[in-house]
Scaffold this motif. Structure first.
Motif, short mmCIF file in Angstrom:
data_model
loop_
_atom_site.label_atom_id
_atom_site.label_comp_id
_atom_site.label_asym_id
_atom_site.label_seq_id
_atom_site.Cartn_x
_atom_site.Cartn_y
_atom_site.Cartn_z
N MET A 1 0.95 -1.19 0.30
CA MET A 1 -0.25 -0.29 0.07
C MET A 1 1.14 1.02 0.37
SD MET A 1 -2.40 1.15 3.02
CE MET A 1 -3.52 -0.08 2.52
N GLY A 2 0.59 2.22 -0.86
CA GLY A 2 1.08 3.54 -0.71
C GLY A 2 1.04 4.80 0.19
N PRO A 20 -12.00 8.09 1.45
CA PRO A 20 -13.88 7.84 0.84
C PRO A 20 -13.84 6.03 1.36
CG PRO A 20 -12.95 8.65 -1.50
CD PRO A 20 -11.56 8.80 0.26
N ALA A 21 -13.01 5.16 1.52
CA ALA A 21 -12.77 4.52 2.58
C ALA A 21 -13.80 4.71 3.36
CB ALA A 21 -12.14 3.40 2.38
N LEU A 22 -13.49 5.19 4.41
CA LEU A 22 -14.28 5.48 5.99
C LEU A 22 -15.80 5.41 5.90
CD1 LEU A 22 -12.28 8.83 7.65
CD2 LEU A 22 -12.04 6.20 8.83
N SER A 23 -16.14 4.88 6.95
CA SER A 23 -17.80 4.86 7.12
C SER A 23 -17.90 6.18 7.11
CB SER A 23 -18.01 4.12 7.89
OG SER A 23 -17.92 4.96 9.64
N ALA A 24 -19.27 7.37 6.78
CA ALA A 24 -19.99 8.61 7.05
C ALA A 24 -19.91 8.40 8.48
CB ALA A 24 -21.68 8.32 6.39
N GLU A 25 -20.11 7.89 9.60
CA GLU A 25 -19.57 8.02 11.08
C GLU A 25 -18.83 7.72 11.42
OE1 GLU A 25 -20.94 5.67 14.78
OE2 GLU A 25 -21.67 4.92 13.30
N ASP A 26 -17.30 7.72 10.76
CA ASP A 26 -16.05 7.48 11.11
C ASP A 26 -16.35 8.65 10.36
OD1 ASP A 26 -15.76 5.24 12.98
OD2 ASP A 26 -15.13 3.88 11.67
N ALA A 27 -15.64 8.97 9.73
CA ALA A 27 -15.22 10.36 8.30
C ALA A 27 -16.22 11.55 9.10
CB ALA A 27 -16.19 10.66 7.18
N ALA A 28 -17.39 11.86 9.95
CA ALA A 28 -17.99 13.05 10.69
C ALA A 28 -17.15 12.99 11.93
CB ALA A 28 -19.53 12.42 11.05
N ILE A 62 -8.33 7.04 12.89
CA ILE A 62 -8.60 7.66 11.49
C ILE A 62 -7.58 5.80 10.63
CG2 ILE A 62 -8.52 7.83 8.91
CD1 ILE A 62 -8.32 10.17 10.78
N GLU A 63 -6.03 5.69 10.79
CA GLU A 63 -5.76 4.40 10.26
C GLU A 63 -6.59 2.80 10.34
OE1 GLU A 63 -1.65 4.89 11.21
OE2 GLU A 63 -1.42 5.91 9.73
N ASP A 64 -6.69 3.04 12.55
CA ASP A 64 -7.22 1.93 13.03
C ASP A 64 -9.34 1.86 11.98
OD1 ASP A 64 -5.22 1.27 14.67
OD2 ASP A 64 -6.45 1.69 16.08
N ARG A 65 -9.36 2.94 11.97
CA ARG A 65 -10.92 2.63 11.01
C ARG A 65 -10.45 1.97 9.91
NH1 ARG A 65 -10.64 3.61 16.16
NH2 ARG A 65 -13.14 4.50 16.81
N LEU A 66 -9.64 2.75 8.75
CA LEU A 66 -9.28 2.26 7.90
C LEU A 66 -8.52 0.63 7.44
CD1 LEU A 66 -7.25 5.17 6.07
CD2 LEU A 66 -9.71 4.40 5.57
N LYS A 67 -8.38 0.40 8.54
CA LYS A 67 -7.29 -1.32 8.55
C LYS A 67 -9.16 -2.42 8.91
CE LYS A 67 -3.16 -0.14 9.23
NZ LYS A 67 -2.55 -0.71 11.15
N ALA A 69 -12.09 -1.42 7.94
CA ALA A 69 -13.30 -1.51 6.85
C ALA A 69 -12.67 -2.40 5.27
CB ALA A 69 -13.33 0.00 5.97
N ALA A 70 -11.27 -1.93 5.47
CA ALA A 70 -10.52 -3.24 4.63
C ALA A 70 -10.92 -4.34 4.62
CB ALA A 70 -9.00 -2.99 4.56
N ARG A 71 -10.96 -5.02 6.16
CA ARG A 71 -10.93 -6.83 6.54
C ARG A 71 -11.77 -6.83 6.34
NH1 ARG A 71 -6.85 -5.35 10.49
NH2 ARG A 71 -8.76 -5.10 12.20
N ALA A 72 -12.85 -6.04 6.85
CA ALA A 72 -15.00 -6.26 6.22
C ALA A 72 -14.96 -6.72 4.70
CB ALA A 72 -15.13 -5.58 6.69
N ALA A 73 -14.56 -5.90 3.89
CA ALA A 73 -14.32 -5.74 2.47
C ALA A 73 -13.81 -6.82 1.94
CB ALA A 73 -13.92 -4.23 1.74
N LEU A 74 -12.48 -7.35 2.92
CA LEU A 74 -11.69 -8.22 2.38
C LEU A 74 -12.23 -9.80 2.41
CD1 LEU A 74 -9.92 -9.93 1.09
CD2 LEU A 74 -8.21 -10.19 3.43
N GLN A 75 -13.44 -10.08 3.81
CA GLN A 75 -13.47 -11.01 4.21
C GLN A 75 -15.32 -11.20 4.00
OE1 GLN A 75 -14.80 -10.42 8.15
NE2 GLN A 75 -16.16 -12.64 8.50
N LYS A 76 -15.52 -10.03 3.17
CA LYS A 76 -17.12 -9.98 2.05
C LYS A 76 -16.53 -10.64 0.53
CE LYS A 76 -21.36 -6.96 1.32
NZ LYS A 76 -21.54 -5.35 1.17
N GLU A 77 -16.28 -9.82 0.35
CA GLU A 77 -15.68 -11.09 -1.28
C GLU A 77 -15.31 -12.12 -0.45
OE1 GLU A 77 -11.55 -10.11 -3.26
OE2 GLU A 77 -12.69 -8.25 -3.02
N GLU A 78 -14.59 -12.38 -0.02
CA GLU A 78 -14.29 -14.47 0.16
C GLU A 78 -15.11 -14.81 0.68
OE1 GLU A 78 -11.31 -14.19 3.22
OE2 GLU A 78 -9.79 -13.77 2.04
#
Length: 81
Positions: A1-2, A20-28, A62-67, A69-78
């Motif tokens: 990751m860059g 943009p990967a942050l949830s609306a609640e976390d971004a707020a 923020i980094e924790d929330r992004l991680k 979100a990425a794990r949840a997206a990966l799990q959903k994809e799998e």
């Protein structure tokens, strides 16, 4: 990751725009943290070092929330395979 940068301060874009990967609640919540840091700094209630530490802690948050979100997206994809 860059490497990405996160902007803080009164002229910074919202965190929904920056991350943009942050949830609306976390971004707020991150926007609220940013506003609090700005207000406390402007009124002299945070020193420069305290402001820097608050920004560093907020960045980690923020980094924790992004991680998460990425794990949840990966799990959903799998699960979809």
């Amino acid at each position: 990751m860059g490497q990405r940068s996160i902007e803080f301060g009164w002229g910074a874009p919202s965190f929904a725009q920056q991350m943009p990967a942050l949830s609306a609640e976390d971004a707020a919540t991150a926007d609220a943290f940013n506003q609090a840091i700005i207000r406390l700094s402007v009124h002299g209630l945070l020193s420069g070092a305290e402001r820097d530490r608050a920004i560093k802690r907020t960045t980690r948050w923020i980094e924790d929330r992004l991680k998460s979100a990425a794990r949840a997206a990966l799990q959903k994809e799998e699960e979809g395979r």
